[in-house]
Design a protein around this motif. Sequence first.
Motif, PDB file in Angstrom:
ATOM      1  N   UNK A 133       1.440   2.781 -28.314  1.00  0.00           N
ATOM      2  CA  UNK A 133       1.272   2.046 -27.043  1.00  0.00           C
ATOM      3  C   UNK A 133       0.870   0.617 -27.339  1.00  0.00           C
ATOM      4  N   UNK A 134       0.524  -0.142 -26.296  1.00  0.00           N
ATOM      5  CA  UNK A 134       0.044  -1.511 -26.451  1.00  0.00           C
ATOM      6  C   UNK A 134      -1.085  -1.553 -27.494  1.00  0.00           C
ATOM      7  N   UNK A 135      -0.896  -2.336 -28.561  1.00  0.00           N
ATOM      8  CA  UNK A 135      -1.928  -2.409 -29.607  1.00  0.00           C
ATOM      9  C   UNK A 135      -3.311  -2.773 -29.057  1.00  0.00           C
ATOM     10  N   UNK A 136      -3.354  -3.563 -27.995  1.00  0.00           N
ATOM     11  CA  UNK A 136      -4.658  -3.970 -27.444  1.00  0.00           C
ATOM     12  C   UNK A 136      -5.408  -2.747 -26.914  1.00  0.00           C
ATOM     13  N   UNK A 137      -4.679  -1.849 -26.319  1.00  0.00           N
ATOM     14  CA  UNK A 137      -5.280  -0.630 -25.775  1.00  0.00           C
ATOM     15  C   UNK A 137      -5.789   0.263 -26.911  1.00  0.00           C
ATOM     16  N   UNK A 138      -4.977   0.372 -27.970  1.00  0.00           N
ATOM     17  CA  UNK A 138      -5.388   1.163 -29.131  1.00  0.00           C
ATOM     18  C   UNK A 138      -6.605   0.529 -29.797  1.00  0.00           C
TER      19      UNK A 138
END
Length: 321
Positions: A198-203
């Motif tokens: 998913x979006x790296x920022x979320x991870x």
Amino acid sequence: MDTNLARPQTIASPGQNSFADSLLNGLRKSSKEIACKYFYDEAGSRLFDAICDLPEYYQTRTEMALLARHAAEIAALMGDGAEIVEFGAGSLRKVRILLDAARNPRAYTPLDISGDYLRHVVRSLAADYPALILRPLVADFMLPLEIPHLPGADTPRAGFFPGSTIGNFKPDAAMALLRRMRATLGGGGLLIGVDLVKDPARLHAAYNDAAGITALFNKNLLVRANRELGADFDPDGFAHYAPYNAAAHRIEMYLVSLKRQSVTLCGQRFEFAQGEPVHTEDSHKYTIESFREMAARAGFNPRAVWTDQDRLFSVHWLESR
Ligand code: AVJ
């Protein structure tokens, strides 16, 4: 309940790979590492529970909602009178969702390296599921494992491996593990939770929470080494570092030495350079397709898959073919 079956039975020797041996080996390597399975002592398990409740850590609540929403369909796929085999110290809240939906489940067989944890599992489930055979087995599911058959008629097995624990293994090892599970299940299917790309920022946020709980969880490895092995790590001398490696589709966790320092462990001295990383965990993320492909290469027939609206997490039903 048959009380003979409720005492944890040891069917493999998990003692060989002790924390001390593993830590000494990991710190001797040119790229230092500590195996992630040692996160989960009592304090570590409590910290992990706190992680599961963090606003940034979407995994646990998303998986629980998927299990609850699709429980009837899952129960139908598992079949009547199944033995549910859980790989590793799972969450009792998750398995209760399965047990409540399952059609006349015959037995619940949790496998774990910790006998203490298994005794706790049995104590909390026995009263609520009086007809269920509880078969706690002290075993390392990383090793090939043959579970004796229950007496009487052939009972179909259904494996349960939630929480995206499969993500802790590099893809080759994950596939090998799936193969071993398939052998253990003897023709039964596997219900497995897998965190998604998913979006790296979320991870990144999920492994670098604002409250700093994941940092404490990571540093607990050092605290544990001090307590259990008499080491003299300075936990404040290391930083929690958990970047997302997009090329490898994984969060990588490290403890980074903030200064040049030495630590004594089991009578041996280990030097840490300023900025030197100690690798502590990988958490691989898959797409639904990439996971189904891996499961197929491991000999499973990937059947149903459930995901949430935002495609944060997935639960797969894999059949043995
Ligand atoms: C239990 C392995 C799935 O990788 O997300 C949570 C462990 N590490 N925060 C994960 C973990 C840092 C977790 N697993």
